[in-house]
Design an enzyme around this catalytic site. Structure first.
Site, PDB file in Angstrom:
ATOM      1  N   SER A   1      16.687  18.489  53.700  1.00  0.00           N
ATOM      2  CA  SER A   1      15.304  18.052  53.460  1.00  0.00           C
ATOM      3  C   SER A   1      15.213  16.772  52.646  1.00  0.00           C
ATOM      4  CB  SER A   1      14.520  19.158  52.747  1.00  0.00           C
ATOM      5  OG  SER A   1      15.122  19.483  51.507  1.00  0.00           O
TER       6      SER A   1
ATOM      7  N   HIS B   1      14.033  18.307  44.952  1.00  0.00           N
ATOM      8  CA  HIS B   1      13.441  17.362  45.910  1.00  0.00           C
ATOM      9  C   HIS B   1      12.942  16.112  45.188  1.00  0.00           C
ATOM     10  CE1 HIS B   1      13.305  21.162  48.196  1.00  0.00           C
ATOM     11  NE2 HIS B   1      13.616  20.361  49.197  1.00  0.00           N
TER      12      HIS B   1
ATOM     13  N   ASP C   1      10.745  21.098  40.857  1.00  0.00           N
ATOM     14  CA  ASP C   1      11.747  22.021  41.410  1.00  0.00           C
ATOM     15  C   ASP C   1      13.195  21.623  41.159  1.00  0.00           C
ATOM     16  OD1 ASP C   1      12.325  20.037  43.260  1.00  0.00           O
ATOM     17  OD2 ASP C   1      11.754  21.203  45.019  1.00  0.00           O
TER      18      ASP C   1
END
Length: 211
Positions: A15, A192, A189
């Site tokens: 991601s 990311h 988090d």
């Protein structure tokens, strides 16, 4: 820059590389560091006629990358391959067990070596490996180190063994986070990247490609 005329540059991973790209559009680079790198290099080196590809897929582990390696990497026959993978392997194992699974660590190394061996056999690509990383915010992310640190060591080991370039993102992100705050680079988090985080990767990547 260590970039040649008409080079094809491939960014591949999870991601962090995906960065919201439109997977139906094979030329879309997402909104993260691949776009930032491509924008700068195309502006600086228009005469090189460079082509960029983003094949990051959110949620991918190394085994997923291995399973799509032929289609998403080897078939492109890139001149430069940038790989960032491993944080989902880390989170998966942390969720799965409270103890480190050495068999999974060995499998991670085996699969990573498969990627690099196939690149050497099938292409003349220059390879850039990037360490997976995590920041200690929230505090629970500290629990990820037991699974992440061995994987970082594997990335370093295979970079040495296959003589690839290595970008030590874990150290880069943690050092910057200590100076400027962890959330500045990875939000809430620890994984990311924010815009600043993607900018940090872009900066490190371009430094790596300098003569």
């Amino acid at each position: 820059m260590k970039i040649k005329q008409n080079d094809k540059v491939l960014f591949i991973g999870d991601s962090i590389t995906d960065a919201g790209r439109d997977r139906l559009n094979k030329t879309d680079l997402g909104q993260g560091y691949p776009l930032l790198v491509a924008a700068e290099l195309q502006a600086l080196l228009p005469q090189k006629k460079l082509t960029f590809y983003n094949r990051g897929i959110s949620g991918n582990r190394l085994i997923d990358l291995k399973n799509r390696w032929e289609k998403d990497c080897l078939d492109i026959n890139p001149d430069i391959v940038s790989i960032l993978i491993g944080i989902n392997d880390t989170s998966h194992q942390v969720t799965k067990s409270e103890k480190i699974d050495l068999k999974e660590i060995d499998k991670f190394e085996e699969n990573y070596r498969f990627l690099l061996k196939s690149l050497i056999q099938r292409t003349d690509a220059r390879v850039v490996l990037m360490e997976p990383f995590v920041l200690p915010y929230p505090k629970s992310r500290m629990n990820w180190r037991r699974e992440l640190d061995p994987r970082i060591q594997i990335v370093r080991k295979v970079a040495r063994d296959y003589q690839t370039d290595l970008i030590p993102l874990d150290g880069i992100f943690n050092s910057a986070g200590i100076s400027n705050g962890y959330t500045y680079y990875t939000g809430d988090d620890g994984v990311h990247p924010t815009v600043a985080g993607h900018g940090l990767i872009k900066k490190a990547w371009l430094e790596c490609l300098k003569d």
